[in-house]
Design a protein around this motif. Structure first.
Motif, mmCIF file in Angstrom:
data_model
loop_
_atom_site.group_PDB
_atom_site.id
_atom_site.type_symbol
_atom_site.label_atom_id
_atom_site.label_comp_id
_atom_site.label_asym_id
_atom_site.label_seq_id
_atom_site.Cartn_x
_atom_site.Cartn_y
_atom_site.Cartn_z
ATOM 1 N N PRO A 163 0.841 -1.204 0.000
ATOM 2 C CA PRO A 163 0.000 0.000 0.000
ATOM 3 C C PRO A 163 0.878 1.258 0.000
ATOM 4 N N ILE A 164 0.462 2.276 -0.751
ATOM 5 C CA ILE A 164 1.230 3.526 -0.830
ATOM 6 C C ILE A 164 1.162 4.253 0.518
ATOM 7 N N PHE A 165 2.293 4.766 0.962
ATOM 8 C CA PHE A 165 2.382 5.443 2.265
ATOM 9 C C PHE A 165 1.454 6.661 2.312
ATOM 10 N N ASN A 166 0.705 6.755 3.402
ATOM 11 C CA ASN A 166 -0.200 7.893 3.585
ATOM 12 C C ASN A 166 0.293 8.720 4.769
ATOM 13 N N PRO A 167 0.915 9.879 4.515
ATOM 14 C CA PRO A 167 1.496 10.657 5.616
ATOM 15 C C PRO A 167 0.464 11.121 6.638
ATOM 16 N N SER A 168 -0.804 11.281 6.208
ATOM 17 C CA SER A 168 -1.816 11.770 7.165
ATOM 18 C C SER A 168 -2.147 10.722 8.230
ATOM 19 N N SER A 169 -1.734 9.461 7.995
ATOM 20 C CA SER A 169 -2.003 8.424 9.000
ATOM 21 C C SER A 169 -0.815 8.223 9.940
ATOM 22 N N SER A 170 0.226 9.059 9.787
ATOM 23 C CA SER A 170 1.419 8.925 10.639
ATOM 24 C C SER A 170 1.524 10.117 11.579
ATOM 25 N N SER A 171 1.715 9.829 12.869
ATOM 26 C CA SER A 171 1.789 10.914 13.867
ATOM 27 C C SER A 171 3.161 11.582 13.889
ATOM 28 N N SER A 172 4.151 11.015 13.194
ATOM 29 C CA SER A 172 5.510 11.576 13.265
ATOM 30 C C SER A 172 5.928 12.296 11.977
ATOM 31 N N TYR A 173 5.000 12.458 11.027
ATOM 32 C CA TYR A 173 5.323 13.078 9.745
ATOM 33 C C TYR A 173 5.170 14.598 9.809
ATOM 34 N N TYR A 174 6.134 15.339 9.246
ATOM 35 C CA TYR A 174 5.857 16.758 8.991
ATOM 36 C C TYR A 174 6.664 17.270 7.809
ATOM 37 N N ASN A 175 6.073 18.206 7.077
ATOM 38 C CA ASN A 175 6.737 18.805 5.922
ATOM 39 C C ASN A 175 7.839 19.754 6.372
ATOM 40 N N VAL A 176 8.819 19.937 5.504
ATOM 41 C CA VAL A 176 9.958 20.808 5.794
ATOM 42 C C VAL A 176 9.729 22.160 5.111
ATOM 43 N N SER A 177 10.029 23.241 5.821
ATOM 44 C CA SER A 177 9.846 24.583 5.260
ATOM 45 C C SER A 177 10.873 24.850 4.157
ATOM 46 N N CYS A 178 10.464 25.657 3.164
ATOM 47 C CA CYS A 178 11.401 25.916 2.062
ATOM 48 C C CYS A 178 12.471 26.932 2.450
ATOM 49 N N SER A 179 12.413 27.455 3.676
ATOM 50 C CA SER A 179 13.473 28.386 4.101
ATOM 51 C C SER A 179 14.596 27.659 4.848
ATOM 52 N N THR A 180 14.504 26.319 4.961
ATOM 53 C CA THR A 180 15.496 25.581 5.756
ATOM 54 C C THR A 180 16.757 25.277 4.934
ATOM 55 N N ALA A 181 17.845 24.989 5.667
ATOM 56 C CA ALA A 181 19.109 24.604 5.022
ATOM 57 C C ALA A 181 18.935 23.298 4.248
ATOM 58 N N ALA A 182 18.088 22.390 4.778
ATOM 59 C CA ALA A 182 17.869 21.095 4.101
ATOM 60 C C ALA A 182 17.269 21.322 2.718
ATOM 61 N N CYS A 183 16.327 22.249 2.618
ATOM 62 C CA CYS A 183 15.701 22.538 1.326
ATOM 63 C C CYS A 183 16.742 23.124 0.366
ATOM 64 N N SER A 184 17.607 23.992 0.904
ATOM 65 C CA SER A 184 18.654 24.594 0.073
ATOM 66 C C SER A 184 19.642 23.552 -0.429
ATOM 67 N N SER A 185 19.827 22.481 0.372
ATOM 68 C CA SER A 185 20.842 21.492 -0.017
ATOM 69 C C SER A 185 20.319 20.459 -1.026
ATOM 70 N N LEU A 186 19.040 20.582 -1.427
ATOM 71 C CA LEU A 186 18.498 19.635 -2.414
ATOM 72 C C LEU A 186 19.261 19.664 -3.737
ATOM 73 N N SER A 187 19.783 20.846 -4.096
ATOM 74 C CA SER A 187 20.432 20.938 -5.408
ATOM 75 C C SER A 187 21.625 19.995 -5.515
ATOM 76 N N THR A 188 22.374 19.791 -4.408
ATOM 77 C CA THR A 188 23.503 18.847 -4.486
ATOM 78 C C THR A 188 23.020 17.405 -4.355
ATOM 79 N N ALA A 189 21.925 17.197 -3.611
ATOM 80 C CA ALA A 189 21.439 15.817 -3.396
ATOM 81 C C ALA A 189 20.677 15.276 -4.600
ATOM 82 N N THR A 190 20.009 16.162 -5.338
ATOM 83 C CA THR A 190 19.151 15.688 -6.426
ATOM 84 C C THR A 190 19.517 16.253 -7.792
#
Length: 464
Positions: A163-190
């Protein structure tokens, strides 16, 4: 006197026979092909090491994706996709070179042989979310971002077994803000910068065969084993996914970028992981995190500087031996383009001159077996239909630092059918393209990645 001559002749013949046995493998031809058995032999390493997952063949009886029945892969399609992946790797590396010119804890997961985005990759099962949702992921040393398909599939999702993962059924899921360092580092990761959707970070990643995944960068709980649970792991929750991943839920990125899984779990495992790829569809290997259980016989080679700043783990090949004889290949043949190891490339690629030397030596040692037509990228094939066993020369790679690695008997031939069994190596089209040590050649070896120590290691009999 004649007796002495005949005695020395006998001794000479005996020594010659012994030398041949040392320098060759004799294997049952039936062992090259999937068995009809539905049984599954589990790797004791994966079962007994704390931080270890079982690795399975994507098409094998051990895979969660195959319902206990081995499926026959389409070899021509596997090799076509393999070439697409190789082209993509070479393109990434040439871009990188152009840009340049201007004891810790441990976790063991079993490895399953899957499909390079539909071809020759290996699969592990990882728990994601709270409560955990077990998902089969391709693991890939040439990729960084871990991602899985997520509900809702806003545009499209490919077909997956679980079954495809449904984030709304997980209590530990949260989206990352686009102002974070992790979002900025996507260009090297992807290879693509993150973008914004209502302040949430959006990732997009495309692979060499045009497969892709697009969705939200998120944080979630990852469960490898009951004792190895990680909160707040960055991963891609893909709501628009297309391509040749069919069956698997996504990908576990084991590359060298800071968003890769080894980098994110570095405080626990110190960027150390190892695996053994199973040699048959009815057995499992393992993917183990941390240094527990690593063989004492591992021989290490430094990670090459060539791949610095990329996802890839670079190697320096210094020589190849076939049947006990070192091939005469000038050192610059390997040092100019460099080399890397990749869990997702199926067939090892060599510089043209190195491949020509290997092919010539291998053919000479296989002269008693009739040749047959080439298939796809494999041009050295034999018709073994009149034989029950085949004796093949051993192939050994020597890497910088003195690491001498003898390939397992399953790491030399690629079987299409008994009348068409091919040498499992191919030549690059260009002298300047890097060599790639692929997953057929890695089968049954324990391969150790020590990111913190800047080295890669090899040991024999890694699955047992």
């Amino acid at each position: 006197m004649p007796d002495d001559v005949s005695l020395s002749h006998c001794e000479g013949a005996h020594e010659e026979r012994e030398r041949k046995e040392i320098d060759s493998h004799t294997i049952q031809l039936s062992s090259l092909f999937p068995s009809s058995s539905s049984s599954c032999v589990l790797s004791s390493r994966a079962s007994n090491t704390k931080s270890s997952l079982h690795v399975t063949h994507r098409h094998g009886t051990c895979s969660r994706l195959s319902s206990g029945k081995a499926t026959t892969p389409d070899h021509s399609e596997i090799l076509r996709l393999d070439q697409a992946r190789v082209n993509s790797i070479h393109s990434k590396l040439s871009k990188k070179l152009t840009d340049r010119v201007r004891q810790s804890q441990s976790t063991d997961l079993p490895a399953k042989d899957g499909s390079t985005f539909g071809s020759g990759n290996y699969v592990v099962t990882v728990g994601i979310g709270s409560p955990k949702h077990d998902l089969s992921l391709i693991f890939d040393t040439g990729s960084d971002l871990t991602w899985t398909q997520c509900q809702p599939c806003v545009r499209s999702c490919y077909s997956q077994k679980e079954p495809i993962f449904n984030p709304s059924s997980s209590s530990s899921y949260y989206n990352v803000s686009c102002s974070t360092a992790a979002c900025s580092s996507l260009s090297t990761a992807t290879g693509s910068p993150g973008s914004c959707d209502a302040s949430n970070c959006v990732y997009g990643i495309q692979y060499g065969d045009q497969s892709y995944s697009v969705g939200f960068l998120a944080k979630e709980k990852f469960t490898l084993t009951s004792s190895d649970v990680f909160d707040g792991v960055y991963f891609g929750c893909g709501e628009n996914n297309q391509g040749l991943f069919t069956g698997v839920a996504g990908l576990l990125g084991l590359g060298r970028d800071k968003l890769s899984f080894p980098s994110q779990t570095a405080t626990t495992y110190n960027k150390v992981f190892s695996y053994c790829l199973p040699s048959s569809a009815s057995s499992t290997g393992h993917l183990t995190f941390g240094s527990a259980g690593i063989s004492r016989s591992v021989k290490f080679t430094p990670i090459s500087a060539l791949t610095e700043g990329t996802s890839f783990y670079g190697l320096d090949i210094v020589g190849i031996t076939v049947g006990g004889q070192k091939l005469s290949i000038p050192p610059t043949v390997f040092s100019t383009p460099g080399a890397l190891i990749d869990s997702g490339t199926v067939i090892t690629r060599l510089p043209p001159k190195a491949y020509a030397a290997l092919r010539s030596a291998f053919k000479a040692k296989m002269s008693k077996y009739p040749s047959t037509s080439a298939v796809s990228i494999l041009d050295t094939c034999f018709d073994l239909s009149k034989f029950k066993t085949v004796t093949i020369p051993k192939v050994t790679f020597t890497f910088s630092g003195g690491a001498v690695v003898e390939l397992g008997s399953k790491g030399i031939l690629y079987p299409f059918k008994i009348s068409q069994v091919c040498l499992a190596f191919a030549g690059n089209s260009d002298d300047n393209n890097a060599a790639i040590f692929g997953n057929v050649q890695q089968q049954t070896l324990e391969v150790v990645y020590d990111g913190a120590g800047g080295r890669v290691g090899f040991a024999p009999n890694g699955c047992s």
